[in-house]
Design an enzyme around this catalytic site. Structure first.
Site, PDB file in Angstrom:
ATOM      1  N   LYS A  29      47.054 -27.586 -43.987  1.00 43.00           N
ATOM      2  CA  LYS A  29      46.804 -28.363 -45.325  1.00 43.00           C
ATOM      3  C   LYS A  29      47.537 -29.515 -45.374  1.00 43.00           C
ATOM      4  O   LYS A  29      47.685 -30.267 -44.374  1.00 43.00           O
ATOM      5  CB  LYS A  29      47.143 -27.353 -46.445  1.00 43.00           C
ATOM      6  CG  LYS A  29      47.915 -26.060 -46.184  1.00 43.00           C
ATOM      7  CD  LYS A  29      48.190 -25.451 -47.257  1.00 43.00           C
ATOM      8  CE  LYS A  29      49.917 -25.612 -47.373  1.00 43.00           C
ATOM      9  NZ  LYS A  29      50.806 -25.450 -48.519  1.00 43.00           N
ATOM     10  N   ASP A 250      55.279 -22.960 -47.450  1.00 39.65           N
ATOM     11  CA  ASP A 250      55.184 -22.333 -46.318  1.00 39.65           C
ATOM     12  C   ASP A 250      55.039 -20.776 -46.887  1.00 39.65           C
ATOM     13  O   ASP A 250      54.834 -20.540 -48.148  1.00 39.65           O
ATOM     14  CB  ASP A 250      56.326 -22.492 -45.384  1.00 39.65           C
ATOM     15  CG  ASP A 250      55.549 -22.274 -43.897  1.00 39.65           C
ATOM     16  OD1 ASP A 250      55.200 -21.157 -43.696  1.00 39.65           O
ATOM     17  OD2 ASP A 250      55.923 -23.000 -43.177  1.00 39.65           O
ATOM     18  N   GLY A 272      51.984 -21.901 -51.602  1.00 45.22           N
ATOM     19  CA  GLY A 272      52.378 -21.242 -50.519  1.00 45.22           C
ATOM     20  C   GLY A 272      51.624 -20.521 -49.269  1.00 45.22           C
ATOM     21  O   GLY A 272      50.251 -20.742 -49.556  1.00 45.22           O
ATOM     22  N   HIS A 273      51.917 -19.882 -48.503  1.00 49.99           N
ATOM     23  CA  HIS A 273      51.103 -19.432 -47.434  1.00 49.99           C
ATOM     24  C   HIS A 273      50.884 -17.902 -47.436  1.00 49.99           C
ATOM     25  O   HIS A 273      50.507 -17.112 -46.850  1.00 49.99           O
ATOM     26  CB  HIS A 273      51.457 -19.883 -45.776  1.00 49.99           C
ATOM     27  CG  HIS A 273      51.630 -21.186 -45.683  1.00 49.99           C
ATOM     28  ND1 HIS A 273      52.037 -21.959 -44.518  1.00 49.99           N
ATOM     29  CD2 HIS A 273      51.139 -22.590 -46.468  1.00 49.99           C
ATOM     30  CE1 HIS A 273      51.733 -23.351 -44.525  1.00 49.99           C
ATOM     31  NE2 HIS A 273      51.534 -23.574 -45.805  1.00 49.99           N
ATOM     32  N   GLY A 274      51.394 -17.245 -48.664  1.00 51.87           N
ATOM     33  CA  GLY A 274      51.110 -16.166 -48.884  1.00 51.87           C
ATOM     34  C   GLY A 274      52.349 -15.159 -48.487  1.00 51.87           C
ATOM     35  O   GLY A 274      53.307 -15.409 -48.218  1.00 51.87           O
TER      36      GLY A 274
END
Ligand SMILES: *[C@@H]1O[C@H](CO)[C@@H](O)[C@H](O)[C@H]1NC(C)=O
Ligand SMILES: *[C@@H]1O[C@H](CO)[C@@H](O)[C@H](O)[C@H]1NC(C)=O
Ligand SMILES: *[C@@H]1O[C@H](CO)[C@@H](O)[C@H](O)[C@H]1NC(C)=O
Length: 427
Positions: A29, A250, A272-274
């Site tokens: 992203k 992140d 974020g990325h989870g």
């Protein structure tokens, strides 16, 4: 020798997560004043330290700090730590309201007392002079019994250094930036109430520790800030993370190799990325990941929801087992449920073999909400080591335009919804 290997381990750990994320297509992203080096003024603390020690309270004000947001207070913080660390009983270091600029500080044990508390109500501001850091910013290690609590803020002031992070374009080999808080080799750690903002790199890394409780925390950095993971765990056992709000550039939480007995509840994640398990299988001799529960959490506009990621050509076999996801709400999450055993973010993963990371006994139960992508459930396991006992039930995730795409490769289901069963039988 010992220290060297610690440093090496931490470095490897950093690189693992860093390299993976840096070039990941899905995460691609838009990823993320020199400090005054005035010596701390001669302090009255020496003369009064006996008294302070007896009282068990060490006020940072007595160690020559200046809360002007300009003076480097690292020497004063180190003096306060040394005094508290040499005290018996349960000493407390008090950091009252105020802006304390400071460069790197190593809070090293073992300490004499039973337990040290740091009452943090002020704002700690990380020096933006990158040259002053050897490694991380605030690093706590080899301590039995440590509590950090209060209403204070740990501010990495990362906005000034993010532009110098070239990891994304460097394809993996890049300079590693200081993490805000590192806890290594700690038995009995509590971090409660504080806020961490704008770390230069990870906000918090808990490593080789046990009996850890992280609660009522707020961790934030902009969605486009590079490598600003919220909480990373590696080689720990018995960790509780509860009532934590994380929005970063992140992973909100990442669970690395060698971690067991983790309970993650009431976490609000996004952007974020989870919440990730992995990446796993990048390096030799990684240890198993077992008994991880993620329950009653909400993910909002993250690029992944519940993710397990392993490299395809891992050097040492290991197992991921006893993973339990329950009562999770997704709000416009891109890949809400994903197992990816061919994770290879920078295209240089050494070989084309199938992963020998075995994933067994994973339960997804009651996962609901919306996704931002048709791929609501992706279970891509290894041909050499198919995933086994994967229970996927009570999944109610609405995809955009109602077109949900379920992928199932090399996956042996246990209990599962009809739609999942049908995707897996077709595969
Ligand atoms: C010790 O602390 C007291 C009060 O906190 C202060 O008045 C005194 O000057 C200090 N002693 C020394 C030697 O600095
Ligand atoms: C796990 O850690 C908590 C502190 O966070 C502690 O109270 C508990 O006793 C630990 N459990 C075990 C089995 O050691
Ligand atoms: C659906 O999943 C399959 C298998 O992973 C993939 O090839 C396809 O591109 C996906 N479709 C969409 C619309 O994403």
């Amino acid at each position: 020798m010992y220290l060297k290997s610690v440093v090496l381990l931490l470095f490897l750990l950093v690189c693992t997560v860093n390299f993976q994320e840096v070039n990941s297509k899905k995460s691609a992203k838009k990823e993320d004043s020199p400090a005054a080096s005035a010596e701390a003024p001669a302090s009255a603390a020496g003369a009064n330290s006996t008294k302070a020690g007896a009282a068990g309270t060490f006020n940072i004000e007595d160690f020559g700090v200046v809360a002007d947001g300009k003076t480097d207070n690292a020497p004063g913080f180190l003096k306060a730590w040394k005094a508290a660390c040499e005290a018996t009983g349960k000493p407390t270091i008090v950091i009252g309201k105020g802006d304390y600029l400071l460069g790197p500080v190593l809070f090293e044990g073992p300490c004499k007392g039973d337990h040290i508390t740091i009452q943090l109500d002020g704002n700690l501001l990380g020096s933006t002079n990158l040259g002053s850091y050897k490694e991380n910013w605030l690093q706590f290690q080899h301590i039995n019994g440590l509590t950090i609590t209060g209403t204070g803020t740990v501010d990495g002031q990362g906005a000034k250094t993010w532009p110098e992070n070239k990891c994304k374009s460097a394809g993996g080999a890049c300079k590693v930036f200081p993490m805000s808080m590192v806890f290594a080799f700690i038995e009995g750690l509590t971090v409660h109430g504080i806020t961490s903002v704008n770390s230069k790199y990870f906000h918090m890394n808990v490593f080789s520790s046990k009996n850890v409780e992280l609660s009522s925390l707020t961790i934030t950095a902009p969605e486009d800030s590079p490598n600003t993971d919220g909480i990373h765990l590696g080689d720990n056992t018995n960790v509780t993370i509860t009532d934590v709000t994380i929005g970063t550039g992140d992973d909100c939480i990442s669970v690395g190799p060698g971690t067991s007995k983790v309970l993650i509840t009431k976490v609000k994640c996004g952007p974020g990325h989870g919440i990730s398990i992995g990446s796993l299988g990048r390096y030799a001799n990684e240890k198993d990941v077992t008994d991880i529960t993620v329950k009653s959490c909400t993910l909002t506009r993250t690029t992944n929801g519940l993710r397990i990621k392993t490299y395809q050509s891992n050097p040492t076999p290991l197992e991921v087992s006893g993973i339990h996801y329950e009562d999770i709400t997704m709000d416009h999450v891109t890949y809400p449920i994903i197992i990816d055993q061919q994770y290879c973010p920078n295209g240089k993963c050494g070989g084309t073999g199938e992963s020998t990371v075995k994933i067994v006994d994973v339960t997804y139960k009651g996962i609901k909400g919306t996704s931002a992508d048709p791929n609501t459930v992706v279970l891509k396991c290894s041909a050499k080591n198919p995933c086994e006992q994967i229970d996927v039930s009570g999944i109610q995730i609405t995809a955009p335009a109602g077109t949900s795409n379920i992928t199932c490769v090399n996956t042996k289901l246990g209990t599962a919804d009809a739609s999942i069963k049908s995707a897996c039988s077709e595969a």
